[in-house]
Design a protein around this motif. Structure first.
Motif, mmCIF file in Angstrom:
data_model
loop_
_atom_site.group_PDB
_atom_site.id
_atom_site.type_symbol
_atom_site.label_atom_id
_atom_site.label_comp_id
_atom_site.label_asym_id
_atom_site.label_seq_id
_atom_site.Cartn_x
_atom_site.Cartn_y
_atom_site.Cartn_z
ATOM 1 N N TYR A 1 45.609 37.771 36.162
ATOM 2 C CA TYR A 1 46.080 36.932 37.260
ATOM 3 C C TYR A 1 47.171 37.590 38.097
ATOM 4 O O TYR A 1 47.154 37.455 39.323
ATOM 5 N N PRO A 2 48.121 38.315 37.515
ATOM 6 C CA PRO A 2 49.051 39.060 38.381
ATOM 7 C C PRO A 2 48.332 40.106 39.243
ATOM 8 O O PRO A 2 48.734 40.338 40.383
ATOM 9 N N ALA A 3 47.259 40.704 38.708
ATOM 10 C CA ALA A 3 46.504 41.667 39.506
ATOM 11 C C ALA A 3 45.765 40.970 40.645
ATOM 12 O O ALA A 3 45.621 41.533 41.734
ATOM 13 N N SER B 1 46.226 41.829 44.690
ATOM 14 C CA SER B 1 45.062 42.445 45.312
ATOM 15 C C SER B 1 44.795 41.891 46.699
ATOM 16 O O SER B 1 44.955 40.699 46.954
ATOM 17 N N ARG B 2 44.357 42.787 47.601
ATOM 18 C CA ARG B 2 43.943 42.342 48.924
ATOM 19 C C ARG B 2 42.460 42.015 48.942
ATOM 20 O O ARG B 2 41.967 41.412 49.873
ATOM 21 N N TYR B 3 41.726 42.414 47.889
ATOM 22 C CA TYR B 3 40.282 42.300 47.882
ATOM 23 C C TYR B 3 39.760 41.079 47.138
ATOM 24 O O TYR B 3 38.614 40.699 47.302
ATOM 25 N N ILE B 4 40.576 40.496 46.280
ATOM 26 C CA ILE B 4 40.141 39.345 45.495
ATOM 27 C C ILE B 4 40.894 38.117 45.958
ATOM 28 O O ILE B 4 42.127 38.102 46.008
ATOM 29 N N SER B 5 40.144 37.096 46.269
ATOM 30 C CA SER B 5 40.748 35.846 46.724
ATOM 31 C C SER B 5 41.415 35.128 45.551
ATOM 32 O O SER B 5 40.992 35.247 44.396
ATOM 33 N N THR B 6 42.434 34.350 45.860
ATOM 34 C CA THR B 6 43.102 33.572 44.808
ATOM 35 C C THR B 6 42.214 32.430 44.325
ATOM 36 O O THR B 6 42.532 31.799 43.320
ATOM 37 N N ASN B 7 41.103 32.166 45.018
ATOM 38 C CA ASN B 7 40.156 31.161 44.535
ATOM 39 C C ASN B 7 39.595 31.544 43.163
ATOM 40 O O ASN B 7 39.262 30.672 42.367
ATOM 41 N N HIS B 8 39.513 32.860 42.898
ATOM 42 C CA HIS B 8 39.052 33.306 41.583
ATOM 43 C C HIS B 8 40.021 32.859 40.494
ATOM 44 O O HIS B 8 39.627 32.534 39.380
ATOM 45 N N GLN B 9 41.297 32.843 40.829
ATOM 46 C CA GLN B 9 42.299 32.407 39.864
ATOM 47 C C GLN B 9 42.124 30.916 39.557
ATOM 48 O O GLN B 9 42.153 30.505 38.399
ATOM 49 N N TYR B 10 41.912 30.123 40.566
ATOM 50 C CA TYR B 10 41.728 28.681 40.355
ATOM 51 C C TYR B 10 40.428 28.404 39.603
ATOM 52 O O TYR B 10 40.378 27.528 38.742
ATOM 53 N N ALA B 11 39.387 29.162 39.912
ATOM 54 C CA ALA B 11 38.123 29.016 39.181
ATOM 55 C C ALA B 11 38.317 29.382 37.711
ATOM 56 O O ALA B 11 37.740 28.760 36.818
ATOM 57 N N GLY B 12 39.151 30.377 37.446
ATOM 58 C CA GLY B 12 39.441 30.764 36.066
ATOM 59 C C GLY B 12 40.140 29.655 35.307
ATOM 60 O O GLY B 12 39.856 29.429 34.124
ATOM 61 N N TYR B 13 41.068 28.958 35.975
ATOM 62 C CA TYR B 13 41.729 27.825 35.318
ATOM 63 C C TYR B 13 40.712 26.738 34.969
ATOM 64 O O TYR B 13 40.763 26.147 33.895
#
Length: 148
Positions: free
Chosen positions: A89-91, A95-107
């Motif tokens: 998640y810190p990565a 990152s400029r290439y990965i949206s923070t939506n991936h972080q929310y989907a991970g939660y």
């Protein structure tokens, strides 16, 4: 040096092949070696441990071992998720290439994973009786897994 390594690898391969045959491939009803390693040795160890500690302590150990697979699953899953939360998640944030939506989907995936695990732990496995058999009888019986 190389001959020693070849000898060790050969011994390991033979030992692994024998263990695989005796413990996995061979039928304990037909193979005396499989019966000895899969049936006789475990029952001797169990009766010795039961004689050493007593039936009360053995029943407590069995209750713990009933939950041991759940504990192992919890250690693996929470260990994996802790790595994702600590390093992944810190990565994602940097990152400029990965949206923070991936972080929310991970939660959401983490919550679903823990919820399904909790539900499976709390749910009774059920009992197959003559009354409930039609609920589970979806395929023709092939006489392989459970024999008459």
């Amino acid at each position: 040096m190389i001959s020693s390594l070849v000898l060790q690898l050969g011994a390991f391969t033979v030992f692994f092949a024998i263990c695989t045959y005796v413990c996995i491939v061979a039928d304990p009803d037909e193979s005396p070696a499989a019966r000895f390693f899969v049936g006789t040795i475990p029952s001797l160890i169990y009766s010795g441990v039961e004689h050493l500690f007593g039936k009360r302590i053995i029943s407590k150990i069995e209750k713990f071992l009933d939950r041991s697979l759940q504990i192992a699953y919890l250690i693996v899953v929470l260990g994996s998720w802790s790595i994702v939360f600590a390093y992944g998640y810190p990565a994602i944030k940097k990152s400029r290439y990965i949206s923070t939506n991936h972080q929310y989907a991970g939660y959401i995936v983490f919550i679903m994973c823990m919820s399904s695990w909790h539900y499976a732990c709390q749910k009774s496995p059920g009992h197959i009786t003559n009354r409930t058999l039609p609920l589970f009888d979806h395929y023709q019986y092939d006489n392989l897994l459970y024999t008459n």
